[in-house]
Design an enzyme around this catalytic site. Sequence first.
Site, PDB file in Angstrom:
ATOM      1  N   HIS A 281       8.382  10.219  -1.961  1.00 30.13           N
ATOM      2  CA  HIS A 281       8.810  11.568  -1.579  1.00 30.13           C
ATOM      3  C   HIS A 281       7.706  12.551  -1.907  1.00 30.13           C
ATOM      4  CE1 HIS A 281      13.395  10.540  -2.104  1.00 30.13           C
ATOM      5  NE2 HIS A 281      12.900  10.094  -0.961  1.00 30.13           N
ATOM      6  N   GLU A 282       6.835  12.819  -0.964  1.00 29.00           N
ATOM      7  CA  GLU A 282       5.892  13.927  -1.153  1.00 29.00           C
ATOM      8  C   GLU A 282       6.643  15.195  -0.765  1.00 29.00           C
ATOM      9  OE1 GLU A 282       2.649  14.516  -2.424  1.00 29.00           O
ATOM     10  OE2 GLU A 282       3.581  16.469  -2.114  1.00 29.00           O
TER      11      GLU A 282
ATOM     12  N   HIS B 181       4.618  12.646  -9.672  1.00 25.64           N
ATOM     13  CA  HIS B 181       3.209  13.053  -9.742  1.00 25.64           C
ATOM     14  C   HIS B 181       3.103  14.575  -9.656  1.00 25.64           C
ATOM     15  CE1 HIS B 181       0.725   9.226  -8.955  1.00 25.64           C
ATOM     16  NE2 HIS B 181       1.872   8.899  -9.522  1.00 25.64           N
ATOM     17  N   GLU B 182       2.032  15.103 -10.214  1.00 26.70           N
ATOM     18  CA  GLU B 182       1.758  16.561 -10.245  1.00 26.70           C
ATOM     19  C   GLU B 182       2.818  17.352 -11.012  1.00 26.70           C
ATOM     20  OE1 GLU B 182      -0.273  14.593  -7.257  1.00 26.70           O
ATOM     21  OE2 GLU B 182       1.707  15.264  -6.711  1.00 26.70           O
TER      22      GLU B 182
ATOM     23  N   GLU C  61      -7.026   7.679  -8.799  1.00 27.56           N
ATOM     24  CA  GLU C  61      -7.375   8.216  -7.480  1.00 27.56           C
ATOM     25  C   GLU C  61      -8.714   8.958  -7.501  1.00 27.56           C
ATOM     26  OE1 GLU C  61      -4.149  10.781  -6.317  1.00 27.56           O
ATOM     27  OE2 GLU C  61      -4.739  12.353  -7.693  1.00 27.56           O
TER      28      GLU C  61
HETATM   29  C1  NOJ Z   1      -1.250  12.933  -4.879  1.00 33.06           C
HETATM   30  C2  NOJ Z   1      -0.784  11.743  -5.606  1.00 33.06           C
HETATM   31  O1  NOJ Z   1      -1.293  11.681  -6.889  1.00 33.06           O
HETATM   32  C3  NOJ Z   1      -1.180  10.538  -4.808  1.00 33.06           C
HETATM   33  O2  NOJ Z   1      -0.895   9.369  -5.520  1.00 33.06           O
HETATM   34  C4  NOJ Z   1      -0.463  10.588  -3.507  1.00 33.06           C
HETATM   35  O3  NOJ Z   1      -0.851   9.501  -2.745  1.00 33.06           O
HETATM   36  C5  NOJ Z   1      -0.799  11.866  -2.767  1.00 33.06           C
HETATM   37  N1  NOJ Z   1      -0.586  12.973  -3.602  1.00 33.06           N
HETATM   38  C6  NOJ Z   1       0.024  12.037  -1.506  1.00 33.06           C
HETATM   39  O4  NOJ Z   1       1.341  12.344  -1.833  1.00 33.06           O
END
Ligand code: NOJ
Length: 700
Positions: A412-413, A481-482, A506
């Site tokens: 889920h972005e 994340h974030e 990353e």
């Molecule tokens: C940043 C995240 O840390 C990464 O793992 C992810 O693939 C990208 N955002 C896209 O959502």
Amino acid sequence: MKKILLLLSLSLIALSTFAQSLQSPNKNFTLNFNVTDGVPTYQLIYKNKVIIKPSKMGFEIKDADSLLDGFSIVDTQQSTFDETWKPVWGEVKEIRNHYNEMAVTLSQEETARTMIIRFRVFDDGLGFRYEFPEQENLTYFIIKEERTQFAMTGNHTAYWIPGDHDTQEYDYTTSKLTEIRGLMDKAITQNASQTPIRGAAVQTSLMMKTDNGLYINLHEAALVEYACMHLQLDEKTMTFGSVLTPDAQGNKGHMQAPRHTPWRTVIASDKAGDILMSHLTLNLNEPCAIKDPSWIKPVKYIGVWWEMITGKSSWAYTEDVPSVQLGVTDFSKTKRSKRHAANTEHVKEYIDFASKHGFDAILVEGWNEGWEDWFGKSKDYVFDFLTPYPDFDVVALREYAKSKNVQLMMHHETSGSARNYERHMDKAYQFMNDNNYTSVKSGYVGDIIPRGEKHYGQWMVNHYLYCVKKAAEYKIMVNAHEAVRPTGLSRTYPNLIGNESARGTEFEAFGGNNPDHTTILPFTRLIGGPMDYTPGVFEMDMTTRNPNNNSKVRSTLARQLALYVTMYSPLQMAADFPETYNKHLDAFQFIKDVALDWDETLVLEAEPGDFITYARKEKGSDNWFIGRTNDEEPRTSKIKLDFLDANKKYTATIYRDKKDAHHKTNPIAYEIETMEVKKGDDLSVFCAPGGGYAVSVVVR
Ligand code: NOJ
Ligand code: CA
């Protein structure tokens, strides 16, 4: 006689300067507290040395009198607490939570307001928090700034990243405290800055070392309904002051009594390893709130992910052009990009690989509509977390994964649109339940929507916890994340199995991480909880993935294996491509074998910025795994296997750097040696620059 009188009056002065005292159960720490000229003040002593000089406590309040002075002590309560609890997952089987507590009730006579400061002194450090009991003159109030000080005793060495209200994805700088300000611009511009605070502001968890070899760590525990705290250094007095993350209006916190702040923590020891082994942050959190956590299980996973991060593939179905510009309303009528990796056929290949090698799950990013709009920033909200692109067959993949005994991990972005996510959350989690997804990786890339809110502000802190609690209702594990850096909340909500909140692997595809990065993270970011660091990259040259990407991973292959042990997490990814692992199946074996959950953890060698060597005993087994991460210097690690069982025979498999290995010039040079070992054996292993080693020690 005069002398005696003088001594007597001196000791009376000492007593009156700090009227209240509290010692740790082992007597190593002494917390002194007093109200000096109406100002609450504390001091911390470790083994007879002051480590936090007299430091003030209090708040500036918006449109009201401050809670900084005019106080007197009206009551003091002391108590002792001792329990042993079992984490749902963790570095050890059992954790002892043993502390002495002192709650001081303060009255500000002029305003008739009351505030309690609660101290807990453990054998490994101090936690304290402010409490605002229900009262007439302090019900709703807005914090303008928290004014908690941490006065240092000297110009310590600090391992720091810039204070920032939106990101922690920085490389660390190691410097003296007085050098922070001068190095700040460089630290910011070289990194992923979003809203840096500047000055000499740093993030917690902050690791420091004194010239006398004392290790001191400052952080917070149980960050709930409150803004994340940074620290701003005043070099004249060598004092850190708290800086809370503001909301869109610049306020630092909306409070309604009864309420309390998170715990402010000081962990200290003369041994670096003790900082790594401290459970203070977890202990300051509430016990598990999930009645039956049996569905929460550690996860080893692979993913259709490194392809996107390296730029080989795309998340978007089309070529990253806003769908508004493309005029797309129906993706099934739109030309699909060859770079779209989240397609049924390709995902099946990953499922096959996961199944063959015993992985629990595979993560698929870029499966759902919205990526085009997000990149174009054309709308306030773009994702519904339900609608797959036409080349991603949810039902077919669900059935295929089931038949191969592999789980799919949802992605889920949110594109930073927290409100949009909350609106869709119930349906999105139900969709996960319906399609056999047991865990979700969520993300908050970009500015937060609603506009003006910050990733680490009170509003978003509330959002992250809302997601975790809501996910628990659906028996879903969360890896956000974030999000704000963790503060031990996984004790209460163990379905929070991971966070990013730091510079992860990353960045090895975006220019690289400093070789000493992973020798610092366990002393800083991991103090609050596990990180989804995503190690396991075996191909270090990114041009092999994408000719336009010149980044190089600044690590040897052997060190990539070590990270599964040194970066503790119940959630571990093997980040690289299946085809890369197929070239190095001998080294890949360690990733397959290494445990995710532990009965025992030992720190064998540790120095922040230089090296860390851990040994961990697998949960419910007699097998041990050892990992060592090394900075840019070549070093030899010397350890003793005195933790093994004298009555057992073991086979050790050592995965190490070859003598000519180097993260820059020869990163893949590894060798594997198998030998029989027993309790008490010595092991001496070469670690290349940017290198390390991993060992599995298995009962024969
Ligand atoms: C940043 C995240 O840390 C990464 O793992 C992810 O693939 C990208 N955002 C896209 O959502
Ligand atoms: Ca170093």
